[in-house]
Design an enzyme around this catalytic site. Structure first.
Site, short mmCIF file in Angstrom:
data_model
loop_
_atom_site.label_atom_id
_atom_site.label_comp_id
_atom_site.label_asym_id
_atom_site.label_seq_id
_atom_site.Cartn_x
_atom_site.Cartn_y
_atom_site.Cartn_z
N LEU A 37 0.50 11.88 2.42
CA LEU A 37 1.23 11.29 3.54
C LEU A 37 1.14 9.79 3.34
CD1 LEU A 37 2.72 12.53 5.96
CD2 LEU A 37 0.66 12.17 7.32
N ASP A 38 2.29 9.14 3.10
CA ASP A 38 2.22 7.72 2.75
C ASP A 38 1.84 6.86 3.96
OD1 ASP A 38 4.58 6.89 4.20
OD2 ASP A 38 5.82 7.69 2.60
N PRO A 39 1.46 5.60 3.70
CA PRO A 39 0.94 4.74 4.79
C PRO A 39 1.89 4.57 5.96
CG PRO A 39 0.40 3.78 2.66
CD PRO A 39 1.32 4.94 2.38
#
Length: 314
Positions: free
Chosen positions: A43-45
């Protein structure tokens, strides 16, 4: 330390790898023994929401979690497209066209089912051995191949069903949708393509994962609370059992002798069952994820869990 799953509601600005490091630190601060930790789906930032964290023997199922379907809420802001397809990028295209709600609902069917999708240039996919986002950040042109993905459902997000016009009154400035998607689906690309189908451009301003495989926000805890929970040695109260990641797999009871054979990687025969995957259990203790084929039962993933320390389901 039980083998199982910690489901985190990942905050904005934190990457999945950093979240794993955070959990390892909390375990150390809480005085827990050394344990393997891994995440079940990047899950990207810029995204928030459900991040399954595997502990101990559950890390053997992390790869399976990567293949699971996921559900996202996401907001498309119409009128500008960025190079990253989200709010962090540089604007590369603009449009004065703003769709109405009926127009948005009218194109969603085009993006339901199996579709071909071009991943964003700013992605972790590799091109000639290098990450696409590294090439893109270096100013190089990134050309990625389209891939087949499946959109199981795409709807107006229920809690945001009342939308408003943009400041000019010409149409929708933004809209929030819910997508149930297969592995490998890029929501940023989906948002880009929906906007283009509406004769405009757009980018993602909000992305929240509400479900990953069997895990939902109902199971999730805030990362900020983790240190307190670990220090109080109450992690056992929030850890889900290893079997929670296998809720779609039927159970296969085995005897102690059969369990011992499976732990040695041996093939079982003579157990009447249909072909398919099963979770072999010795009583309440998970023994192995197995595959039954033509009367033979073979180990897919074995679990090193002893009956006297197996965690009961919560």
């Amino acid at each position: 330390m039980p083998d199982g799953w910690l489901i985190i509601d990942k905050p904005l600005g934190l990457g999945s790898t950093t979240a794993v490091s955070w959990i390892k630190r909390a375990l150390r601060q809480g005085g827990y023994g050394k344990v393997k930790v891994g995440h079940g789906g990047t899950l990207d930032p810029l995204a928030t929401g459900v991040l399954p964290i595997a502990l101990g023997e559950a890390t053997k199922l992390a790869g399976r979690m990567l293949d699971a379907s996921k559900i996202y809420d996401f907001t498309i802001e119409f009128g500008t497209q960025t190079d990253t397809l989200d709010g962090e990028g540089v604007v590369i295209a603009t449009s004065d066209v703003r769709p109405c709600l009926d127009e948005v609902l009218g194109v969603l069917g085009q993006f339901t089912g199996e579709i071909e999708q071009m991943p964003p240039a700013y992605s972790a996919l590799k091109v000639d051995g290098k990450r696409a986002y590294d090439l893109a950040r270096a100013g190089e042109e990134v050309v990625l191949k389209t891939r087949a993905v499946t959109i199981y459902a795409l709807d107006l997000e229920a809690s945001r069903a009342s939308t408003s016009l943009d400041t000019s009154g010409r149409g929708l400035g933004e809209i929030t949708l819910t997508a149930n998607v297969s592995k490998g689906t890029y929501i940023r690309s989906l948002a880009r393509d929906i906007a283009l189908a509406l004769g405009t451009v757009g980018h993602v301003t909000m992305l929240r994962r509400t479900k990953a495989g069997p895990f939902t926000l109902k199971n999730a805890i805030l990362l900020d609370l983790l240190d307190t929970i670990a220090t109080a040695r109450m992690l056992e109260d929030v850890i889900l059992p290893l079997t929670a990641g296998l809720d779609d797999i039927p159970a296969l009871p085995v005897t102690q002798a059969e369990a011992a054979a499976l732990r040695q990687g041996r093939v079982l025969t003579g157990i009447p069952t249909n072909d398919g995957q099963y979770l072999a259990n010795d009583g309440d203790t998970p023994v192995a994820l197995v595959e039954a084929i033509s009367g033979e039962i073979r180990v897919v993933r074995g679990f090193n869990i002893q009956p006297d320390v197996a965690k009961e389901e919560i």
